[in-house]
Write a protein that holds these residues in place. Structure first.
Motif, PDB file in Angstrom:
ATOM      1  N   PHE A  69      44.594  50.702  36.842  1.00 27.57           N
ATOM      2  CA  PHE A  69      45.436  51.192  37.930  1.00 27.57           C
ATOM      3  C   PHE A  69      44.570  51.882  38.954  1.00 27.57           C
ATOM      4  O   PHE A  69      43.504  52.385  38.652  1.00 27.57           O
ATOM      5  N   PRO A  74      51.687  59.119  39.632  1.00 25.12           N
ATOM      6  CA  PRO A  74      51.489  59.525  38.238  1.00 25.12           C
ATOM      7  C   PRO A  74      52.664  59.133  37.353  1.00 25.12           C
ATOM      8  O   PRO A  74      52.478  58.684  36.225  1.00 25.12           O
ATOM      9  N   VAL A  77      52.353  55.494  36.531  1.00 28.08           N
ATOM     10  CA  VAL A  77      51.247  55.242  35.609  1.00 28.08           C
ATOM     11  C   VAL A  77      51.611  55.648  34.184  1.00 28.08           C
ATOM     12  O   VAL A  77      51.389  54.904  33.229  1.00 28.08           O
ATOM     13  N   THR A  78      52.198  56.806  34.051  1.00 25.11           N
ATOM     14  CA  THR A  78      52.544  57.269  32.710  1.00 25.11           C
ATOM     15  C   THR A  78      53.599  56.381  32.077  1.00 25.11           C
ATOM     16  O   THR A  78      53.520  56.063  30.890  1.00 25.11           O
ATOM     17  N   GLN A  81      52.031  53.285  30.800  1.00 23.42           N
ATOM     18  CA  GLN A  81      51.287  53.539  29.567  1.00 23.42           C
ATOM     19  C   GLN A  81      52.236  53.651  28.381  1.00 23.42           C
ATOM     20  O   GLN A  81      51.989  53.068  27.316  1.00 23.42           O
ATOM     21  N   LEU A  82      53.318  54.383  28.574  1.00 22.58           N
ATOM     22  CA  LEU A  82      54.246  54.570  27.467  1.00 22.58           C
ATOM     23  C   LEU A  82      54.871  53.247  27.053  1.00 22.58           C
ATOM     24  O   LEU A  82      54.978  52.930  25.863  1.00 22.58           O
ATOM     25  N   ILE A  85      52.143  50.982  25.352  1.00 24.19           N
ATOM     26  CA  ILE A  85      51.777  51.503  24.034  1.00 24.19           C
ATOM     27  C   ILE A  85      52.839  51.178  23.006  1.00 24.19           C
ATOM     28  O   ILE A  85      52.545  50.784  21.887  1.00 24.19           O
ATOM     29  N   HIS A  94      45.405  49.168  20.599  1.00 22.75           N
ATOM     30  CA  HIS A  94      45.275  50.430  21.321  1.00 22.75           C
ATOM     31  C   HIS A  94      45.172  50.170  22.812  1.00 22.75           C
ATOM     32  O   HIS A  94      44.876  49.059  23.238  1.00 22.75           O
ATOM     33  N   LEU A  95      45.407  51.231  23.553  1.00 24.42           N
ATOM     34  CA  LEU A  95      45.433  51.110  25.002  1.00 24.42           C
ATOM     35  C   LEU A  95      44.230  51.821  25.598  1.00 24.42           C
ATOM     36  O   LEU A  95      43.943  52.967  25.274  1.00 24.42           O
ATOM     37  N   ILE A  96      43.539  51.094  26.469  1.00 21.79           N
ATOM     38  CA  ILE A  96      42.406  51.688  27.140  1.00 21.79           C
ATOM     39  C   ILE A  96      42.768  51.795  28.608  1.00 21.79           C
ATOM     40  O   ILE A  96      43.263  50.838  29.197  1.00 21.79           O
ATOM     41  N   VAL A  97      42.628  52.973  29.181  1.00 22.03           N
ATOM     42  CA  VAL A  97      43.021  53.121  30.578  1.00 22.03           C
ATOM     43  C   VAL A  97      41.794  53.130  31.460  1.00 22.03           C
ATOM     44  O   VAL A  97      40.790  53.747  31.136  1.00 22.03           O
ATOM     45  N   GLU A  98      41.872  52.425  32.544  1.00 17.80           N
ATOM     46  CA  GLU A  98      40.749  52.347  33.465  1.00 17.80           C
ATOM     47  C   GLU A  98      41.235  52.563  34.888  1.00 17.80           C
ATOM     48  O   GLU A  98      41.635  51.632  35.575  1.00 17.80           O
ATOM     49  N   PRO A  99      41.204  53.803  35.320  1.00 11.99           N
ATOM     50  CA  PRO A  99      41.513  54.036  36.725  1.00 11.99           C
ATOM     51  C   PRO A  99      40.405  53.427  37.572  1.00 11.99           C
ATOM     52  O   PRO A  99      39.239  53.508  37.204  1.00 11.99           O
TER      53      PRO A  99
END
Lengths: 338, 338
Positions: A69, A74, A77-78, A81-82, A85, A94-99
DNA sequence: GCTCGCCTTGACAAGGTTGTCATGCCTTTA
DNA sequence: TAAAGGCATGACAACCTTGTCAAGGCGAGC
């Protein structure tokens, strides 16, 4: 340091080879039922969990899904993710976040990530989902991806979206149903595809109900509070002001409310205000904002699902996609024309 | 599918053994300068990136930092992620996000995560950072962790926090400096440590400047918009109402503004309002809210730094901690007593 | 009763990196 | 000059799992 239980100990305890344990773990066929049970009991007894690094080194899966993202809100984004996940956990991913830093060379940021960490799939949120350079890199690296609410070139990849046109249509119809005929509209950022779709829905509803779309009741905004504020100043400054304003997102709608507040226009008695997105701010104003809720978590979950079920890889035909339902959230900022 | 460049090809191209390439990659000592250069050139030429799975399988590092959160605001969560990532990228680490369901058995959710994916460290945000069961699991698994703004038992682990007491003190002093003497206060959720610290700062400033803390000007809130709204109704309903209200967070301050709006009290001419946190909502009201900004990104970056430099493992003495500066954000909602 | 073929299982290699230990060379010290 | 020690490097095992392929067991069909 309780860990360090390996597949070998499970194999020893259950009296089979490690390969059979592996088969049970991966739900592969060709294992006798009581063997399977015996292995599962050993796994439970030892509290064994396969080592994800060894797994991804040996096999083809990394058990990692990426979320890229750059800069949307915010809350968005959250939620993404939720939602993602929730689906990933079911499969042990699993989740990997890459801003990403959209100022810089985004593709150059993405390439090393994919190289080091071999992700099984990537979820792309707006506006990265429309960055062609990023899509090119993903395809070059052979990493499946799903785009959320893509704007451009929808047939290029799997995607999940909501029907913006219909949502804007229904919001407009809601206002018309309350008796409004002069409905102002504030467009969103011209480079976001949603802007056009929402405007399209507004126009369709107006025309279909026999109301003219007055050019001087349509203002350009940029999805920001300030742009909504300024657009509202223009709309409400004129003598023949609209009785309702539909802003293309909540932030701008809050700008409208602020102007109404300054001008001592009662909402909704003297002015109805509608937004779009149902951001947290929508409930933190008085009166609370009527708006459209995107099912963001569900959309992200659907995206993860497409990735996990490998539905992205179909060749030849149109890429799979999902269209989710929106929800009209009617609160106190819209009311009958006064 | 451009990848698949392995350490062996780099070794071949630069004419050394794979072990030496490994040494260069990991910045280990005992490599001649021109050898190092030669290897680095080969790495660049081949666009080689070490495979993270193989690395973590063979070595002790996983190149993964976890962020555990359960339910604080989206803005907070995103800021934590951005701050942590910024520091992690410098060392080639990735961020894994794990939302926890605080309703369920949190420890039971954490244990499998740590087992499968061996993270090198974990960042804990409030309120998980005060969940003893989670801390126990982390310690049992030997995973280093850093807590953000922990409330309880600060000496138990490394942590990063902000000086809430001083921030509340300075905000109160700011109001006093504007001529206010009757300053109402809305406390936060009694189970959040920050609540007590902020109240403490308020009381200290009042006393130090010779103003009484009137019990009927202090209300209990719960950090929610609604609780702020209701507390403000009580505070502003009485004849000898305060000329300024300091709410322990922004959401409650927004509740105060809504009440002021209803009562037709001009802010800040008839009432000054101050919040705490600088949430996005603070800029989405009219007038914009005076508040305190926590340096969340910097705090998260500091937490990542503690993890990456291994500063958490010191035995015997007090765990390392960092105390970061806050920022008083004076906007339009506070003004001279009218 | 024998062959064929499927089901079930296991032995072993492969996957890409780091850790351990050995080796050879060069410099310092007695 | 010889011994000692430090530096630079390489060979090989180890990390833990999955994939490949072979082999044994057992039932069905002739």
């Amino acid at each position: 340091m309780s860990s360090k239980v390996t597949i070998h100990e499970v194999a020893r305890l259950s009296g089979v080879s490690i390969k059979t344990v592996s088969r049970v773990l991966n739900r592969e066929p060709n294992v006798k039922n009581d063997t399977r049970t015996r292995v599962q009991e050993a796994v439970a007894a030892l509290n064994y969990r396969p080592n994800i690094s060894a797994r991804s080194l040996a096999g083809s899966k990394a058990y990692l899904i990426g979320v890229f993202f750059d800069n949307p809100s915010p809350a968005y984004v959250t939620d993404v993710q939720l939602g993602a996940i929730a689906r990933c956990r079911e499969e042990g991913y699993h989740l990997i976040v890459e801003p990403l830093d959209s100022e810089g060379d985004v593709a150059a940021q993405v390439e090393p990530m994919l190289h080091t960490l071999r992700m099984d799939g990537v979820i792309l949120t707006p506006p990265v989902c429309d960055n062609v350079a990023v899509l090119d890199v993903l395809e070059a690296e052979g990493v499946p991806y799903v785009r959320l609410s893509p704007d451009q070139d929808q047939d290029r990849s799997a995607h999940v979206r909501m029907d913006d046109v219909r949502a804007a249509y229904e919001m407009t119809a809601h206002l018309i149903g309350l008796g409004h005929t002069d409905i102002g509209f504030i467009k969103g950022h011209p480079e976001h595809g949603a802007s056009h779709l929402r405007y399209e829905g507004y126009v369709a509803a107006m025309k279909e109900h026999g109301h003219a779309v007055r050019e001087d009741h349509v203002e350009q905004g940029w999805f920001s509070f300030r742009s909504g504020f300024e657009a509202a100043e223009r709309l409400l400054g004129r003598p023949d002001r609209p009785t309702a304003i539909f802003a293309s997102n909540d932030d701008m709608a809050l700008g409208v409310m602020a102007v109404a507040n300054r001008l001592r226009l009662e909402v909704p008695q003297s002015l109805s205000v509608a937004g779009f997105d149902d951001t947290p701010g929508a409930k933190v104003v008085w009166p609370q904002l009527t708006t459209v809720r995107q099912p963001i978590q569900a959309m992200a979950a659907a995206a993860a699902d497409l990735l996990l079920t490998g539905a992205t890889r179909a060749e030849g035909e149109a890429p799979p996609s999902r269209l989710l339902d929106f929800e009209l959230v009617v609160r106190e900022s819209t009311g009958p024309v006064g």
